[in-house]
Enzyme design. Structure first.
Site, PDB file in Angstrom:
ATOM      1  N   HIS A 132      30.733  13.153   7.392  1.00 20.09           N
ATOM      2  CA  HIS A 132      30.819  11.960   8.233  1.00 20.09           C
ATOM      3  C   HIS A 132      29.417  11.386   8.413  1.00 20.09           C
ATOM      4  CE1 HIS A 132      32.073   9.196  11.329  1.00 20.09           C
ATOM      5  NE2 HIS A 132      31.212   9.719  12.183  1.00 20.09           N
ATOM      6  N   GLY A 167      25.207  11.707  12.700  1.00 22.78           N
ATOM      7  CA  GLY A 167      25.211  11.616  14.155  1.00 22.78           C
ATOM      8  C   GLY A 167      26.631  11.521  14.679  1.00 22.78           C
ATOM      9  N   SER A 177      30.000  10.202  16.576  1.00 26.75           N
ATOM     10  CA  SER A 177      30.703   8.917  16.517  1.00 26.75           C
ATOM     11  C   SER A 177      30.256   8.027  17.679  1.00 26.75           C
ATOM     12  CB  SER A 177      32.216   9.158  16.582  1.00 26.75           C
ATOM     13  OG  SER A 177      32.913   7.937  16.502  1.00 26.75           O
ATOM     14  N   GLY A 178      29.943   6.763  17.351  1.00 23.81           N
ATOM     15  CA  GLY A 178      29.546   5.817  18.376  1.00 23.81           C
ATOM     16  C   GLY A 178      28.057   5.764  18.652  1.00 23.81           C
ATOM     17  N   VAL A 179      27.251   6.575  17.928  1.00 29.65           N
ATOM     18  CA  VAL A 179      25.812   6.599  18.192  1.00 29.65           C
ATOM     19  C   VAL A 179      25.089   5.387  17.602  1.00 29.65           C
ATOM     20  CG1 VAL A 179      25.033   7.857  16.146  1.00 29.65           C
ATOM     21  CG2 VAL A 179      23.872   8.228  18.338  1.00 29.65           C
ATOM     22  N   GLY A 180      25.745   4.685  16.664  1.00 30.08           N
ATOM     23  CA  GLY A 180      25.150   3.471  16.102  1.00 30.08           C
ATOM     24  C   GLY A 180      24.787   3.551  14.633  1.00 30.08           C
ATOM     25  N   LYS A 181      25.445   4.437  13.889  1.00 28.81           N
ATOM     26  CA  LYS A 181      25.123   4.606  12.459  1.00 28.81           C
ATOM     27  C   LYS A 181      25.447   3.340  11.665  1.00 28.81           C
ATOM     28  CE  LYS A 181      27.776   8.201  11.973  1.00 28.81           C
ATOM     29  NZ  LYS A 181      28.251   8.310  13.367  1.00 28.81           N
ATOM     30  N   SER A 182      26.639   2.810  11.851  1.00 28.54           N
ATOM     31  CA  SER A 182      27.059   1.649  11.064  1.00 28.54           C
ATOM     32  C   SER A 182      26.250   0.409  11.432  1.00 28.54           C
ATOM     33  CB  SER A 182      28.554   1.388  11.279  1.00 28.54           C
ATOM     34  OG  SER A 182      29.331   2.472  10.822  1.00 28.54           O
ATOM     35  N   ASP A 223      30.934   5.725   7.018  1.00 24.26           N
ATOM     36  CA  ASP A 223      31.928   6.555   7.692  1.00 24.26           C
ATOM     37  C   ASP A 223      32.160   7.888   6.989  1.00 24.26           C
ATOM     38  OD1 ASP A 223      33.758   6.941   9.893  1.00 24.26           O
ATOM     39  OD2 ASP A 223      35.354   6.798   8.402  1.00 24.26           O
ATOM     40  N   GLU A 277      32.352  -0.579   9.197  1.00 25.42           N
ATOM     41  CA  GLU A 277      33.127  -0.748  10.423  1.00 25.42           C
ATOM     42  C   GLU A 277      32.160  -0.938  11.594  1.00 25.42           C
ATOM     43  OE1 GLU A 277      35.905   1.711  13.576  1.00 25.42           O
ATOM     44  OE2 GLU A 277      35.180   2.690  11.754  1.00 25.42           O
ATOM     45  N   ARG A 293       6.464  14.970  17.930  1.00 26.09           N
ATOM     46  CA  ARG A 293       5.667  13.747  18.046  1.00 26.09           C
ATOM     47  C   ARG A 293       4.625  13.608  16.940  1.00 26.09           C
ATOM     48  NH1 ARG A 293       3.812  12.813  24.168  1.00 26.09           N
ATOM     49  NH2 ARG A 293       3.298  10.806  23.213  1.00 26.09           N
TER      50      ARG A 293
END
Length: 311
Positions: free
Chosen positions: A138, A153, A155-160, A177, A202, A243
């Protein structure tokens, strides 16, 4: 693992079927290819009958010097019940004994106009690609400055959304996806998109978009070697993030370990630019330039220098 039949080779490499048409649906189970020189000489003790057999100029030249009875006997043994096919290269004339044996045993006899080494290498590469170990992950795969970056990452973390911004900046989408990954060599992973969602992204709140239609054919590619993994995670104020870049994480996919970087996500961070720079920094490291190590050396030298000396 994908199934490959002799018919697939005929269609893929535009080969000519000379005999044994009934056997073109035989399944090929190994990527190894055999050149039966020892068998032509009569030694069948270790004959790899379940491999594709390739007859080139050397094998056929020796075969033509054999007595007629021996010719029929040798070809009959080479055309076994498990042999997926026999390929004659260089457009050479197929011996009548081989044609008869192929028709009798239902073994496809195929002819190629190309040189023997070319036929062996091309078919071997094709079969190894088909039989390569396979998995699916994924995530999103993007080609950034020639570096295949796998973005992972929750789902919903901002990959797409990050992938969309990267495409707008001129980079190329490979898969969104679900990324299908096959190991083509001991250190090589090739990623591609499932055919159903190829070239699609998506975006939550917007829906499915066709990247190739919106941005053109130059914004997508069908497959790419994976070189770097970027993991996106929600910023955790209690977690200590690297860092300097001295700590090199690894992610193992099948038998291959890939360099991995974890990027925390919070408002105000431009993830596309950060990932773009990560890809460029990866290229620099491959060229022998490691900024974090150079800085560490400078710091060590400064500490070891006499404090009274002007720096």
């Amino acid at each position: 693992m994908a199934k490959v039949r002799t018919k697939d080779l005929v269609e893929r490499f535009d080969l000519e079927i000379v005999a044994g048409h009934d056997g073109i649906h035989r399944e090929i189970v190994k990527s190894d290819i055999s050149r039966p020189g020892m068998e032509m000489a009569g030694y069948f003790k270790h004959y790899p009958a379940d491999r594709l057999q390739v007859l080139g100029k050397t094998e056929l030249s020796y075969f033509h010097d054999l007595p007629n009875e021996v010719k029929r006997e040798r070809m009959s043994k080479i055309c076994s019940e498990v042999t997926p096919g026999i390929i004659v290269t260089r457009g050479l004339e197929v011996p009548s004994e081989l044609v008869d044996a192929g028709n009798d045993a239902g073994v496809p006899v195929i002819r190629s106009p190309r040189k023997t080494t070319s036929v062996v290498s091309r078919i071997t590469n094709y079969l190894e690609s088909k039989f390569a170990p396979f998995t699916a992950i994924h995530g999103v795969l993007v080609d950034i400055y020639g570096v295949g970056v796998l973005i992972t990452g929750h789902s919903g973390v901002g990959k797409s959304e990050t992938a969309l911004e990267l495409v707008k900046r001129g980079h190329r989408l490979v898969a969104d996806d679900s990324v299908e990954i096959r190991q083509e060599d001991f250190d090589t992973l090739i990623g591609n998109s499932p055919p159903l969602i190829e070239h699609l992204l998506e975006i939550r709140g917007l829906g499915i978009i066709d990247v190739m239609t919106l941005f053109g054919a130059g914004a997508v590619r069908n497959h790419k070697r994976i070189s770097l993994v970027i993991n996106l995670e929600i910023w955790d104020q209690h977690k200590q993030y690297d860092r300097l870049g001295l700590d090199e994480e690894k992610m193992k996919i099948m038998d291959v370990e890939l360099p991995k970087a974890t990027i925390p996500v919070r408002p105000g961070r431009n993830l596309a630019v950060i990932i773009e720079v990560a890809a460029m920094n990866f290229r620099l490291k491959r060229m022998g330039i490691n900024t974090a190590q150079e800085f560490s050396k400078r710091l060590t030298q400064a500490i070891e220098t006499d404090p009274q000396e002007d720096l």
